[in-house]
Design a protein around this motif. Structure first.
Motif, PDB file in Angstrom:
ATOM      1  N   SER A  26       1.018  -1.118   0.043  1.00  0.00           N
ATOM      2  CA  SER A  26      -0.092   0.030  -0.133  1.00  0.00           C
ATOM      3  C   SER A  26       0.797   1.334   0.121  1.00  0.00           C
ATOM      4  O   SER A  26       1.912   1.321   0.614  1.00  0.00           O
ATOM      5  CB  SER A  26      -0.835  -0.133   1.226  1.00  0.00           C
ATOM      6  OG  SER A  26      -1.580   1.122   1.558  1.00  0.00           O
ATOM      7  N   GLU A 102     -10.223  -1.080  10.497  1.00  0.00           N
ATOM      8  CA  GLU A 102      -9.977  -1.040   9.023  1.00  0.00           C
ATOM      9  C   GLU A 102      -9.868   0.228   8.406  1.00  0.00           C
ATOM     10  O   GLU A 102     -10.331   1.316   9.248  1.00  0.00           O
ATOM     11  CB  GLU A 102     -11.387  -1.897   8.480  1.00  0.00           C
ATOM     12  CG  GLU A 102     -12.713  -1.110   8.537  1.00  0.00           C
ATOM     13  CD  GLU A 102     -13.787  -2.149   8.022  1.00  0.00           C
ATOM     14  OE1 GLU A 102     -13.564  -2.778   7.140  1.00  0.00           O
ATOM     15  OE2 GLU A 102     -14.804  -2.215   8.803  1.00  0.00           O
ATOM     16  N   THR A 103      -9.616   0.321   7.411  1.00  0.00           N
ATOM     17  CA  THR A 103      -9.730   1.876   6.760  1.00  0.00           C
ATOM     18  C   THR A 103     -11.145   2.201   6.412  1.00  0.00           C
ATOM     19  O   THR A 103     -11.864   1.404   6.123  1.00  0.00           O
ATOM     20  CB  THR A 103      -8.936   1.926   5.660  1.00  0.00           C
ATOM     21  OG1 THR A 103      -9.141   1.371   4.450  1.00  0.00           O
ATOM     22  CG2 THR A 103      -7.181   1.567   5.721  1.00  0.00           C
ATOM     23  N   SER A 105     -11.953   3.278   3.714  1.00  0.00           N
ATOM     24  CA  SER A 105     -12.098   2.726   2.333  1.00  0.00           C
ATOM     25  C   SER A 105     -12.905   1.297   2.466  1.00  0.00           C
ATOM     26  O   SER A 105     -13.547   0.944   1.609  1.00  0.00           O
ATOM     27  CB  SER A 105     -10.854   2.632   1.360  1.00  0.00           C
ATOM     28  OG  SER A 105     -10.369   3.847   1.426  1.00  0.00           O
ATOM     29  N   ASP A 106     -12.137   0.529   3.119  1.00  0.00           N
ATOM     30  CA  ASP A 106     -12.609  -0.720   3.171  1.00  0.00           C
ATOM     31  C   ASP A 106     -13.955  -0.956   3.889  1.00  0.00           C
ATOM     32  O   ASP A 106     -14.777  -1.863   3.594  1.00  0.00           O
ATOM     33  CB  ASP A 106     -11.718  -1.843   4.263  1.00  0.00           C
ATOM     34  CG  ASP A 106     -10.344  -2.035   3.578  1.00  0.00           C
ATOM     35  OD1 ASP A 106     -10.344  -1.907   2.546  1.00  0.00           O
ATOM     36  OD2 ASP A 106      -9.277  -2.257   4.166  1.00  0.00           O
ATOM     37  N   ASP A 148      -8.865   6.444   2.622  1.00  0.00           N
ATOM     38  CA  ASP A 148      -7.426   5.620   2.536  1.00  0.00           C
ATOM     39  C   ASP A 148      -6.901   5.912   3.691  1.00  0.00           C
ATOM     40  O   ASP A 148      -6.278   5.053   4.251  1.00  0.00           O
ATOM     41  CB  ASP A 148      -6.755   5.709   1.512  1.00  0.00           C
ATOM     42  CG  ASP A 148      -6.925   4.616   0.261  1.00  0.00           C
ATOM     43  OD1 ASP A 148      -7.834   3.668   0.627  1.00  0.00           O
ATOM     44  OD2 ASP A 148      -6.454   4.796  -0.742  1.00  0.00           O
ATOM     45  N   ASN A 149      -6.932   6.980   4.032  1.00  0.00           N
ATOM     46  CA  ASN A 149      -6.090   7.727   5.458  1.00  0.00           C
ATOM     47  C   ASN A 149      -7.068   7.798   6.642  1.00  0.00           C
ATOM     48  O   ASN A 149      -6.291   8.247   7.629  1.00  0.00           O
ATOM     49  CB  ASN A 149      -5.672   8.847   4.977  1.00  0.00           C
ATOM     50  CG  ASN A 149      -4.635   8.811   3.998  1.00  0.00           C
ATOM     51  OD1 ASN A 149      -3.649   7.944   3.871  1.00  0.00           O
ATOM     52  ND2 ASN A 149      -4.496   9.762   3.065  1.00  0.00           N
ATOM     53  N   TYR A 151      -8.401   5.553   9.584  1.00  0.00           N
ATOM     54  CA  TYR A 151      -8.338   3.969  10.140  1.00  0.00           C
ATOM     55  C   TYR A 151      -9.852   4.282  11.193  1.00  0.00           C
ATOM     56  O   TYR A 151      -9.821   5.219  11.958  1.00  0.00           O
ATOM     57  CB  TYR A 151      -7.242   3.874  10.939  1.00  0.00           C
ATOM     58  CG  TYR A 151      -6.368   3.430  10.189  1.00  0.00           C
ATOM     59  CD1 TYR A 151      -5.553   4.439   8.971  1.00  0.00           C
ATOM     60  CD2 TYR A 151      -5.672   2.019  10.041  1.00  0.00           C
ATOM     61  CE1 TYR A 151      -4.689   3.895   8.158  1.00  0.00           C
ATOM     62  CE2 TYR A 151      -4.787   1.644   8.867  1.00  0.00           C
ATOM     63  CZ  TYR A 151      -4.274   2.633   8.076  1.00  0.00           C
ATOM     64  OH  TYR A 151      -3.252   2.290   7.205  1.00  0.00           O
ATOM     65  N   PHE A 164      -4.382   9.104   9.267  1.00  0.00           N
ATOM     66  CA  PHE A 164      -2.983   8.651   9.020  1.00  0.00           C
ATOM     67  C   PHE A 164      -2.357  10.061   8.411  1.00  0.00           C
ATOM     68  O   PHE A 164      -2.712  10.520   7.598  1.00  0.00           O
ATOM     69  CB  PHE A 164      -2.950   7.496   8.200  1.00  0.00           C
ATOM     70  CG  PHE A 164      -1.734   6.757   8.399  1.00  0.00           C
ATOM     71  CD1 PHE A 164      -1.260   6.087   9.252  1.00  0.00           C
ATOM     72  CD2 PHE A 164      -0.557   7.113   7.157  1.00  0.00           C
ATOM     73  CE1 PHE A 164      -0.180   5.474   9.083  1.00  0.00           C
ATOM     74  CE2 PHE A 164       0.522   6.495   7.222  1.00  0.00           C
ATOM     75  CZ  PHE A 164       0.883   5.634   8.423  1.00  0.00           C
ATOM     76  N   SER A 435      -8.515  -3.631  -1.335  1.00  0.00           N
ATOM     77  CA  SER A 435      -7.314  -3.200  -0.565  1.00  0.00           C
ATOM     78  C   SER A 435      -6.317  -4.222  -0.301  1.00  0.00           C
ATOM     79  O   SER A 435      -6.942  -5.395  -0.481  1.00  0.00           O
ATOM     80  CB  SER A 435      -7.854  -2.624   0.788  1.00  0.00           C
ATOM     81  OG  SER A 435      -7.599  -3.456   1.670  1.00  0.00           O
ATOM     82  N   HIS A 437      -5.590  -5.458   2.195  1.00  0.00           N
ATOM     83  CA  HIS A 437      -5.907  -6.200   3.478  1.00  0.00           C
ATOM     84  C   HIS A 437      -6.204  -7.496   2.830  1.00  0.00           C
ATOM     85  O   HIS A 437      -6.270  -8.560   3.527  1.00  0.00           O
ATOM     86  CB  HIS A 437      -6.601  -5.574   4.141  1.00  0.00           C
ATOM     87  CG  HIS A 437      -6.109  -4.108   5.039  1.00  0.00           C
ATOM     88  ND1 HIS A 437      -5.184  -4.098   5.614  1.00  0.00           N
ATOM     89  CD2 HIS A 437      -6.924  -2.865   4.590  1.00  0.00           C
ATOM     90  CE1 HIS A 437      -4.873  -2.817   5.934  1.00  0.00           C
ATOM     91  NE2 HIS A 437      -6.041  -1.997   5.373  1.00  0.00           N
TER      92      HIS A 437
END
Ligand SMILES: Nc1ncnc2c1ncn2[C@@H]1O[C@H](COP(=O)(O)OP(=O)(O)OP(=O)(O)O)[C@@H](O)[C@H]1O
Ligand SMILES: [Mg+2]
Length: 574
Positions: A26, A102-103, A105-106, A148-149, A151, A164, A435, A437
């Motif tokens: 990533s 998880e992020t 996004s996920d 994505d950033n 969490y 993040f 992702s 993950h």
């Protein structure tokens, strides 16, 4: 996408950290979950060695040094850049806090969109982190605020979000941006697409994230190919789209918001807030006035699933409860039920039972229903798993959870594991939109599923999207048989109609033969619905269910699946 990292499980990095899992690649890094000497869990981001020559290490080091001094409860704590030599190669890495979650996004891949309360919790948390960064004596502007950033942590009762603070690929010169990195551009303010960072740009991005959480889509719809378009083209198109088309109304997608709320979001997207304090005041004021009092009654919050669900079967009739579908039932009997239930006879001929099967076919044709009836028939210990139970609720603990699932299955063997909607659990590892993950999870699943029949575990998986499942699952020794669950044919429709009408007050002249003709193209779940609607009409006028009730209902409701969609499944071959 790589399946394993440079460093394998249990290897020691720099003599300080033990690799627990390789999570995937990533943002220009290989990401590992590691344990330090104090047995604390951390994430370790190892800069991909092939990028070292292109990366501005001095600038990254300076920025990480600075970032490592930031402390805020909603910011992921990062350590300074470190390096070590292994087998003559110098590696660069940095550690960050381990977050059990998880992020965003996920989460959005899994849930598509979130309710207002959850969205608020996430946005307010990240907003506090941004305020901290913007208020630092030497102001720090993030510049890459996107899902994505974020969490998302589920450790406490209340959902908690962290930001993040750094984007590594930003330090790499000439890197070919992945599609994921290209998507980052869609969250950036138009003025910031050239790399400039501003307070207003961060606010704009935060509002874009908020919009996406609430609606599942972006504020503007971009109509071009993200994969193949160049970054310059994408930037231009984003600029043009935003100039020529208006924001899609939030209220078009969700009824959870009112005009006052929309105004706040649009003001943020217009970059009319001077700083985070202004935005924060507007949001908090809205929240206090409008819904904080009601939130206790909201039962729509995200509930992370703590344990693997147990047996959820209620009825106990086995295959005989499946209406019609004679060909499929015979196949199930011969290929699955008999080898499992008459084990010793089959063993005598050295015929091993199957490891697992995949049921695939259009929605509403009975895959879940059939899997559950098989479970009853073979009477094994039964574990049903849905994506929401397992797929990514605890993304960084999911591999352990998969391990736990199979351990539980072994301890209670013989066990049937039913993986419903398996496409969400085992997506193709090379799909560009998943992702990193998931790669690790799919690997874990593959390892656990291989030859599990030897441990008396039988797997049934079901999907209506067979084309997106990772192919490795479908080889023999994992899911060795693929069974198509077709839409109900004439006699199955008649049997289903009779089954659904059973026990209801029905006109003696109601003819299921004719009804089966009239319902050509309707799938099993449609038929269940039609019978129910006809019964409601009858109830309204207090009569028995008659043919004309069906006529009336059929005029109103078309089959839920088109002929083209059905043909697509029929043509589908792995
Ligand atoms: N052969 C059948 N006999 C009896 N009932 C059936 C049969 N097939 C389907 N049904 C009924 O139709 C409903 C819908 O089926 P089910 O939920 O299993 O579809 P599905 O293929 O899993 O759909 P999806 O892909 O959307 O998950 C079931 O609740 C069940 O009541
Ligand atoms: Mg189903």
């Amino acid at each position: 996408m790589k399946e394993c990292g440079t460093f394998s499980q249990n290897t020691s990095i720099n003599n300080c950290y033990t690799v627990l899992y390789f999570l995937g690649e990533s943002d220009g890094c290989e990401v590992y979950r590691i344990q330090n000497q104090a047995l604390e869990l951390k994430f370790l981001r190892l800069i991909k060695s092939e990028l070292i020559d292109q990366i501005d290490l001095d600038r990254l080091q300076t920025d990480l040094n600075r970032i490592s001094k930031f402390h805020h409860k909603n910011l992921v704590q990062c350590d300074p850049l470190q390096n070590f030599i292994s087998q003559g190669v110098r590696y660069y890495y940095f550690l960050s806090d381990f977050i059990s979650g998880e992020t965003l996004s996920d989460l959005l891949i899994r849930r598509i969109r979130l309710n207002l309360y959850t969205t608020f919790d996430i946005i307010l948390d990240v907003m506090m982190a941004l305020k901290y960064l913007h208020d630092l004596p030497e102001q720090y502007i993030h510049g890459y605020v996107n899902p994505d950033n974020f969490y998302i942590c589920y450790d406490d009762k209340k959902i908690k979000a962290y930001l993040f603070p750094i984007k590594i690929s930003h330090y790499i010169n000439g890197i070919k941006l992945s599609v994921q990195n290209k998507f980052d551009l869609s969250y950036m303010a138009t003025d910031n697409l050239d790399g400039r960072k501003t307070v207003k740009g961060d606010i704009f991005s935060l509002m874009m994230v908020m919009y996406k959480c609430l609606t599942g889509v972006q504020a503007w719809i971009y109509d071009f190919d993200w994969q193949d378009s160049s970054v310059d083209f994408i930037k231009k198109q984003i600029e043009i789209t935003r100039k020529v088309s208006a924001i899609n109304h939030l209220s078009f997608y969700t009824t959870a918001v009112d005009e006052d709320f929309e105004k706040i979001v649009y003001k943020g997207l217009n970059q009319d807030y001077q700083n985070i304090v202004e935005l924060s005041e507007a949001l908090q004021h809205y929240a206090k006035d409008t819904f904080m009092i009601h939130r206790k009654s909201s039962n729509d919050a995200i509930e992370p699933v703590a344990s693997i669900p147990k047996n959820t079967l209620v009825i106990n009739k086995g295959l005989s409860a499946i209406a019609g579908m004679q060909v499929l039932k015979k196949q199930l009997q011969d290929d699955i039920i008999s080898p499992l239930c008459e084990y010793s006879i089959y063993q005598h001929y050295r015929i091993s039972p199957l490891n697992g099967i995949l049921l695939y076919g259009a929605a509403g044709c009975g895959k879940t229903y059939i899997a559950q009836r098989i479970a009853e028939e073979i009477n094994y210990h039964y574990i049903e798993v849905k994506p929401s139970d397992l797929a990514s609720s605890y993304i960084h603990g999911t591999q352990e959870k998969i391990g736990r699932l199979f351990r539980q299955a072994r301890e209670n063997a013989p066990t049937l594991i039913f993986l419903d909607e398996v496409d969400a659990m085992l997506p193709k590892r090379d799909a560009t939109n998943i992702s990193h993950h998931y790669t690790a999870e799919v690997n874990e699943f593959l390892a656990q599923m291989t030859d599990c029949a030897e441990q008396n575990i039988f797997i049934i998986a079901a999907t209506n999207r067979p084309e997106v499942i990772d192919n490795a699952i479908l080889r023999t020794g994992r899911l060795d048989k693929l069974l198509y669950v077709p839409p109900p044919d004439f006699s199955t429709r008649q049997a289903l109609l009779e089954m659904f009408l059973e026990g209801r007050p029905v006109d003696g002249f109601l003819d299921t033969y004719t009804l089966a003709f009239m319902t050509t193209g309707y799938v099993s779940s449609d038929l269940k619905f039609l019978v129910n609607e006809a019964a409601k009409l009858a109830l309204k006028v207090q009569t028995v269910i008659r043919h004309e009730h069906f006529e009336e209902i059929l005029k109103k409701y078309r089959p839920s699946i088109s002929h083209e969609q059905i043909t697509k499944y029929e043509k589908f071959r792995f």
